[in-house]
Design an enzyme around this catalytic site. Structure first.
Site, PDB file in Angstrom:
ATOM      1  N   PHE A  94      16.661  38.569   6.219  1.00 12.53           N
ATOM      2  CA  PHE A  94      16.672  37.667   7.367  1.00 12.53           C
ATOM      3  C   PHE A  94      17.584  38.277   8.439  1.00 12.53           C
ATOM      4  CE2 PHE A  94      16.891  32.799   8.395  1.00 12.53           C
ATOM      5  CZ  PHE A  94      16.171  33.030   9.561  1.00 12.53           C
ATOM      6  N   GLY A  95      17.016  38.622   9.574  1.00 15.77           N
ATOM      7  CA  GLY A  95      17.780  39.289  10.630  1.00 15.77           C
ATOM      8  C   GLY A  95      18.163  38.332  11.737  1.00 15.77           C
ATOM      9  N   ALA A 117      25.891  38.743  19.042  1.00 11.21           N
ATOM     10  CA  ALA A 117      25.596  37.398  18.516  1.00 11.21           C
ATOM     11  C   ALA A 117      25.926  37.330  17.032  1.00 11.21           C
ATOM     12  CB  ALA A 117      24.121  37.053  18.754  1.00 11.21           C
ATOM     13  N   GLY A 118      27.132  36.838  16.742  1.00  3.55           N
ATOM     14  CA  GLY A 118      27.559  36.659  15.349  1.00  3.55           C
ATOM     15  C   GLY A 118      27.623  35.179  15.044  1.00  3.55           C
ATOM     16  N   ARG A 172      48.511  40.313 -23.437  1.00  4.82           N
ATOM     17  CA  ARG A 172      49.650  41.071 -22.872  1.00  4.82           C
ATOM     18  C   ARG A 172      50.982  40.406 -23.202  1.00  4.82           C
ATOM     19  NH1 ARG A 172      51.672  45.842 -20.817  1.00  4.82           N
ATOM     20  NH2 ARG A 172      53.048  45.474 -19.022  1.00  4.82           N
ATOM     21  N   GLN A 176      47.153  39.453  -9.365  1.00  2.45           N
ATOM     22  CA  GLN A 176      48.601  39.257  -9.506  1.00  2.45           C
ATOM     23  C   GLN A 176      48.985  39.077 -10.973  1.00  2.45           C
ATOM     24  OE1 GLN A 176      50.543  39.487  -6.891  1.00  2.45           O
ATOM     25  NE2 GLN A 176      52.492  39.020  -7.888  1.00  2.45           N
ATOM     26  N   GLY A 191      49.311  42.084 -12.991  1.00  3.16           N
ATOM     27  CA  GLY A 191      50.373  42.991 -12.547  1.00  3.16           C
ATOM     28  C   GLY A 191      49.775  44.283 -12.015  1.00  3.16           C
ATOM     29  N   GLY A 192      50.412  45.410 -12.316  1.00  3.15           N
ATOM     30  CA  GLY A 192      49.950  46.716 -11.822  1.00  3.15           C
ATOM     31  C   GLY A 192      48.529  47.017 -12.261  1.00  3.15           C
ATOM     32  N   GLU A 246      26.912  34.068   6.373  1.00  6.18           N
ATOM     33  CA  GLU A 246      26.233  32.753   6.497  1.00  6.18           C
ATOM     34  C   GLU A 246      27.098  31.727   7.231  1.00  6.18           C
ATOM     35  OE1 GLU A 246      23.333  31.502   3.998  1.00  6.18           O
ATOM     36  OE2 GLU A 246      23.006  33.462   3.127  1.00  6.18           O
TER      37      GLU A 246
HETATM   38  C1  LIG Z   1      28.151  42.497   4.199  1.00  8.54           C
HETATM   39  C2  LIG Z   1      27.517  41.662   5.254  1.00  8.54           C
HETATM   40  C3  LIG Z   1      26.221  41.193   5.077  1.00  8.54           C
HETATM   41  C4  LIG Z   1      25.607  40.429   6.085  1.00  8.54           C
HETATM   42  N1  LIG Z   1      24.290  40.065   5.944  1.00  8.54           N
HETATM   43  C5  LIG Z   1      23.647  39.499   6.996  1.00  8.54           C
HETATM   44  C6  LIG Z   1      22.232  39.272   6.964  1.00  8.54           C
HETATM   45  O1  LIG Z   1      21.564  39.530   5.947  1.00  8.54           O
HETATM   46  N2  LIG Z   1      21.633  38.754   8.050  1.00  8.54           N
HETATM   47  C7  LIG Z   1      22.323  38.457   9.187  1.00  8.54           C
HETATM   48  O2  LIG Z   1      21.714  38.017  10.149  1.00  8.54           O
HETATM   49  N3  LIG Z   1      23.666  38.651   9.257  1.00  8.54           N
HETATM   50  C8  LIG Z   1      24.339  39.169   8.191  1.00  8.54           C
HETATM   51  N4  LIG Z   1      25.691  39.406   8.270  1.00  8.54           N
HETATM   52  C9  LIG Z   1      26.419  39.032   9.469  1.00  8.54           C
HETATM   53  C10 LIG Z   1      27.378  37.850   9.272  1.00  8.54           C
HETATM   54  O3  LIG Z   1      26.665  36.657   9.053  1.00  8.54           O
HETATM   55  C11 LIG Z   1      28.311  37.797  10.481  1.00  8.54           C
HETATM   56  O4  LIG Z   1      29.155  38.937  10.388  1.00  8.54           O
HETATM   57  C12 LIG Z   1      29.135  36.533  10.556  1.00  8.54           C
HETATM   58  O5  LIG Z   1      28.308  35.418  10.816  1.00  8.54           O
HETATM   59  C13 LIG Z   1      30.237  36.581  11.619  1.00  8.54           C
HETATM   60  O6  LIG Z   1      29.769  37.096  12.826  1.00  8.54           O
HETATM   61  P1  LIG Z   1      30.583  38.295  13.547  1.00  8.54           P
HETATM   62  O7  LIG Z   1      30.774  39.349  12.511  1.00  8.54           O
HETATM   63  O8  LIG Z   1      29.868  38.673  14.772  1.00  8.54           O
HETATM   64  O9  LIG Z   1      31.980  37.689  13.860  1.00  8.54           O
HETATM   65  P2  LIG Z   1      32.424  36.869  15.201  1.00  8.54           P
HETATM   66  O10 LIG Z   1      31.437  35.791  15.466  1.00  8.54           O
HETATM   67  O11 LIG Z   1      32.717  37.840  16.273  1.00  8.54           O
HETATM   68  O12 LIG Z   1      33.773  36.195  14.714  1.00  8.54           O
HETATM   69  C14 LIG Z   1      35.016  36.895  14.659  1.00  8.54           C
HETATM   70  C15 LIG Z   1      36.094  35.899  14.246  1.00  8.54           C
HETATM   71  O13 LIG Z   1      36.187  34.858  15.213  1.00  8.54           O
HETATM   72  C16 LIG Z   1      36.037  33.596  14.580  1.00  8.54           C
HETATM   73  N5  LIG Z   1      35.352  32.654  15.470  1.00  8.54           N
HETATM   74  C17 LIG Z   1      34.162  32.835  16.140  1.00  8.54           C
HETATM   75  N6  LIG Z   1      33.861  31.728  16.838  1.00  8.54           N
HETATM   76  C18 LIG Z   1      34.831  30.834  16.597  1.00  8.54           C
HETATM   77  C19 LIG Z   1      35.081  29.484  17.028  1.00  8.54           C
HETATM   78  N7  LIG Z   1      34.231  28.824  17.808  1.00  8.54           N
HETATM   79  N8  LIG Z   1      36.211  28.859  16.575  1.00  8.54           N
HETATM   80  C20 LIG Z   1      37.070  29.485  15.743  1.00  8.54           C
HETATM   81  N9  LIG Z   1      36.889  30.775  15.314  1.00  8.54           N
HETATM   82  C21 LIG Z   1      35.803  31.414  15.729  1.00  8.54           C
HETATM   83  C22 LIG Z   1      35.214  33.877  13.331  1.00  8.54           C
HETATM   84  O14 LIG Z   1      35.382  32.861  12.355  1.00  8.54           O
HETATM   85  C23 LIG Z   1      35.779  35.206  12.901  1.00  8.54           C
HETATM   86  O15 LIG Z   1      36.961  35.031  12.173  1.00  8.54           O
HETATM   87  C24 LIG Z   1      26.331  40.133   7.254  1.00  8.54           C
HETATM   88  C25 LIG Z   1      27.641  40.592   7.413  1.00  8.54           C
HETATM   89  C26 LIG Z   1      28.225  41.368   6.453  1.00  8.54           C
HETATM   90  C27 LIG Z   1      29.623  41.885   6.674  1.00  8.54           C
END
Ligand SMILES: Cc1cc2nc3c(=O)[nH]c(=O)nc-3n(C[C@H](O)[C@H](O)[C@H](O)COP(=O)(O)OP(=O)(O)OC[C@H]3O[C@@H](n4cnc5c(N)ncnc54)[C@H](O)[C@@H]3O)c2cc1C
Length: 378
Positions: A121-122, A128-129, A265, A334, A337-338, A361
């Protein structure tokens, strides 16, 4: 532990024995080599684990979400990387089950539920995170087709999967301009970047996806045009408890290893478990894991009952269980330990694997925003 039906118990047993016999012995190697564990995928597919919650008419086992979260927990307990293949498959299946036409379900869900092929799922893009509604990938109508252009980032199983669901923009409206498309591997213009070098879940593949003039028929539109954001929110309600189950499994795995270790241990002439401070840590770990499991099961049961109030519980399950997984795995390191810091012992891997469950997610900050919105506005 919640009371399970006979069928739920049987499915859990199958997952537990596969985890123990096939997946656990390879977990260290999968983490070290970072190789995608196709052998684990094959054995899970042969035993129907990818489609536990999917109706039989679409190639699944026809059980429910409770069974599905149990399966994910069992696999995650021994190998976080392998459990990601299960949770990602569920992420690809969910929008198809929610919004797919009968033809789309028959064509795509059947193959995904059987584990014959993998799906991705992309959603995420460089810009756009957390803010999904700012996606820039476009889908422009051209007669009976759409042409897709854009870049997706961090897509799990990209390159390995045959079936992709992409979140695109079909108009300027922030949420009502979002539409979903199904794209099959091999479609001209669809290509993949390098596998990201990650902290944990190292046996899971995470790649960039590039869409360059990818032409798909309007039959590949999933749900109505402009309905994508709404579908996406419903998908997350279904998949967040699954991430919660993954986190619970990772925490349980670390806890069990730690419990055995402190019984063996000895320091100051006593086994570690005889110290009250160790006992308090063990109790805290067990309470938090059990609470996580109960929340995950509550959300799963609500999904099975089609309860519209699931939103906050799905977020609570994901957020609480993943915070717990991070705490418990850190405490397990923790308490060893080591030795906990050394790769020969699995708790180090589990601590690295736990971290992602707080991020993907929807980060746990985002989950807290959702929970608060639900509490204040509902
Ligand atoms: C290993 C891995 C697998 C993944 N698999 C998928 C996948 O299959 N499909 C897909 O579509 N995506 C996938 N992702 C993407 C993932 O869902 C995103 O990385 C995640 O949703 C966060 O988006 P971002 O990395 O752009 O962080 P950002 O949105 O830039 O956030 C950065 C920080 O700011 C905080 N933040 C942002 N907005 C707010 C707010 N309004 N209030 C407070 N804090 C905020 C966030 O919590 C975070 O700590 C994957 C990521 C990784 C690392």
């Amino acid at each position: 532990m919640m009371l399970l039906t006979e069928q739920q118990e049987m499915i859990q047993k199958v997952a537990r024995s596969i985890a123990k016999d096939y997946i656990e012995p390879r977990a260290k190697e999968v983490d070290e080599t970072g190789e995608f564990p196709w052998d684990n995928i094959k054995i899970m597919a042969e035993n129907g684990l990818f489609g536990v919650h999917v109706p039989e008419m679409y190639g699944g086992v026809g059980s429910d979400m409770v069974s599905h979260v149990n399966v994910v927990e069992e696999i995650a307990k021994v190998c976080g990387s392998t459990s990601v293949a299960l949770s990602t498959q569920a992420l690809a299946i969910a929008p198809l089950l929610i919004a797919g036409t009968e033809e789309q379900k028959k064509k795509y869900v059947t193959r995904l539920a059987s584990g014959e092929v993998l799906g991705s799922f992309g959603i995420t893009e460089p810009g756009a995170g957390s803010d999904v509604s700012s996606v820039k990938t476009t889908a422009v109508r051209d007669g009976n087709d759409f042409i897709l252009n854009g870049q997706k980032l961090f897509i799990t199983n990209a390159g390995e999967s045959e079936i992709y669901i992409f979140v695109t923009r079909t108009s300027e409206d922030r949420t009502k301009g979002i539409s979903l498309f199904i794209v099959e591997k091999g479609t001209p213009g669809l290509s993949f970047g390098k596998n990201e070098d990650k902290m944990g879940i190292r046996g899971s593949v995470t790649r960039e996806v590039i869409l360059e003039n990818v032409r798909v028929s309007e039959e590949n539109l999933l749900g109505a045009e402009g309905e994508g954001f709404k579908i996406l929110m419903n998908v997350f309600n279904e998949t967040r408890p699954v991430v919660g189950a993954q986190a619970t499994g990772i925490a349980q795995g670390a806890f069990e290893y730690c419990l055995n270790y402190v019984k063996e241990r000895k320091q100051f002439g006593k086994a570690l478990h005889q110290f009250q401070m160790t006992q308090a840590s063990l109790s805290d770990m067990a309470m938090k894991i059990e609470s996580s499991r109960l929340l995950v099961h509550k959300a799963a049961k609500m999904l099975d009952n089609k309860d519209p109030n699931v939103i906050r519980y799905a977020s609570m399950a994901k957020c609480f269980a993943s915070d717990t997984a991070m705490e418990v795995t850190t405490d397990a390191v923790q308490m060893l330990g080591g030795y906990g810091y050394i790769k020969e012992y699995p708790v180090e891997r589990m601590m690295r694997d736990a971290k992602i469950t707080q991020i993907y997610e929807g980060t746990n900050q985002v989950q807290r925003i959702i929970i608060a919105n639900q509490l204040i506005n509902q």
